[in-house]
Scaffold this active site. Structure first.
Site: not given
Ligand code: NAP
Length: 278
Positions: A70, A106
């Site tokens: 992204k 998004d």
């Molecule tokens: P990302 O950039 O990798 O960010 C991951 C986030 O999750 C960070 O804030 C991380 O915190 C946190 N995290 C991971 N493990 C954790 C834990 N055990 N306890 C607390 N916090 C934790 O990923 P992203 O792209 O933002 O996506 C995040 C989620 O949203 C994914 O599951 C994705 O599938 C979903 N999503 C859904 C859509 C939709 O259309 N429905 C669109 C986009 C994303 P740290 O900074 O502390 O590591």
């Protein structure tokens, strides 16, 4: 004899086998009577720019970008929408007149899925990754009072400074003594089906907390309710599931590429029924 499709779109990811976007967009093209095809485009980071630049000449009108592309998608574009620029990431590329335009649907997808006025609401966003940034920006644009909590506090502070929202030290006290009206889980917590429910809720600092009236979980899985959805529904909260946000961001992309109104029900059914490729 059927020839090649009139136009192509695809999803750039690494890996990308799990994506429900091909099923969702191909069903939409069919419903609209368009001879278009949407394909998976697996590409490692080091080959991303080269591939994106080759797509328009190969018949592509647009592409989605997912993990880990992204940020690279935004960098590869000639123009970007205010949303993509402010969020610092793009999930939608449009190829037009020899140029590449980046957007972040998004953000608008979340607002569409919420389908209610957001101005003045106290919103708590959990997570400061790409999804957290898109959610915080979208809610702020709609006039909500946004606080962001993240496991790693430095990332929440950076997001807050970039987007003009508040960073919360603890989810429970995000808006001082006032409880939030809306919570968005934008962390990856709940993705792992093997992890325990209580453990997931505790890792978000929500154990013992009362869910706000409206809860969005961006995480979706093929095998039933996520911990955040279960926690929210058990207390009678109004829940927006991640699959609906996926459909709405896809609908925005489709509309941008085709200029046609997206067939939401067809896209919902296809997204819900598509089994990820293994
Ligand atoms: P990302 O950039 O990798 O960010 C991951 C986030 O999750 C960070 O804030 C991380 O915190 C946190 N995290 C991971 N493990 C954790 C834990 N055990 N306890 C607390 N916090 C934790 O990923 P992203 O792209 O933002 O996506 C995040 C989620 O949203 C994914 O599951 C994705 O599938 C979903 N999503 C859904 C859509 C939709 O259309 N429905 C669109 C986009 C994303 P740290 O900074 O502390 O590591």
């Amino acid at each position: 004899v059927s020839g090649p499709p009139a136009a192509l779109c695809g999803v750039l990811g690494h890996p990308v086998g799990h994506s429900r976007s091909p099923a969702m967009h191909n069903a939409a093209f069919g419903a609209l009577g368009l001879d278009w095809r949407y394909v998976r485009l697996p590409v490692p980071p080091e080959r991303f720019d080269e591939l994106v630049r080759a797509l328009p000449a190969s018949g592509y009108r647009g592409a989605n970008a997912t993990i880990p592309h992204k940020l690279a998608a935004l960098r590869a574009a000639d123009d970007a929408t205010p949303a993509a620029r402010a969020i610092g990431a793009a999930n939608t590329l449009t190829f037009e007149d020899g140029r590449i335009e980046a957007d972040n649907t998004d953000a608008a997808g979340l607002v569409d899925a919420l389908a209610r006025p957001l101005a003045g609401l106290r919103a708590l966003v959990l997570g400061a990754g790409g999804a957290g940034r898109a959610a915080a920006w979208a809610l702020r644009e709609e006039g909500a009072e946004v606080a962001v909590w993240n496991r790693t506090p430095e990332r929440a502070a950076e997001l807050a400074a970039d987007l003009g929202v508040r960073a919360a030290e603890r989810p429970a006290a995000a808006h001082g003594a006032a409880p939030p009206d809306l919570l968005v889980n934008a962390t990856a917590v709940g993705l792992d089906a093997a992890a325990g429910h209580d453990e997931a809720i505790a890792s978000l600092g929500l154990d013992g907390a009362e869910p706000p009236p409206v809860v969005v979980d961006l995480v979706y899985r093929g095998d039933g309710e996520t911990p955040v959805v279960r926690w929210a529904r058990a207390a009678g909260a109004d829940v927006v599931e991640g699959l609906e946000v996926l459909v709405r961001q896809g609908a925005r992309s489709l509309e941008r590429w085709t200029g046609r109104p997206p067939p939401l029900d067809v896209m919902r059914t296809a997204a819900a029924n598509s089994a990820p490729e293994t």
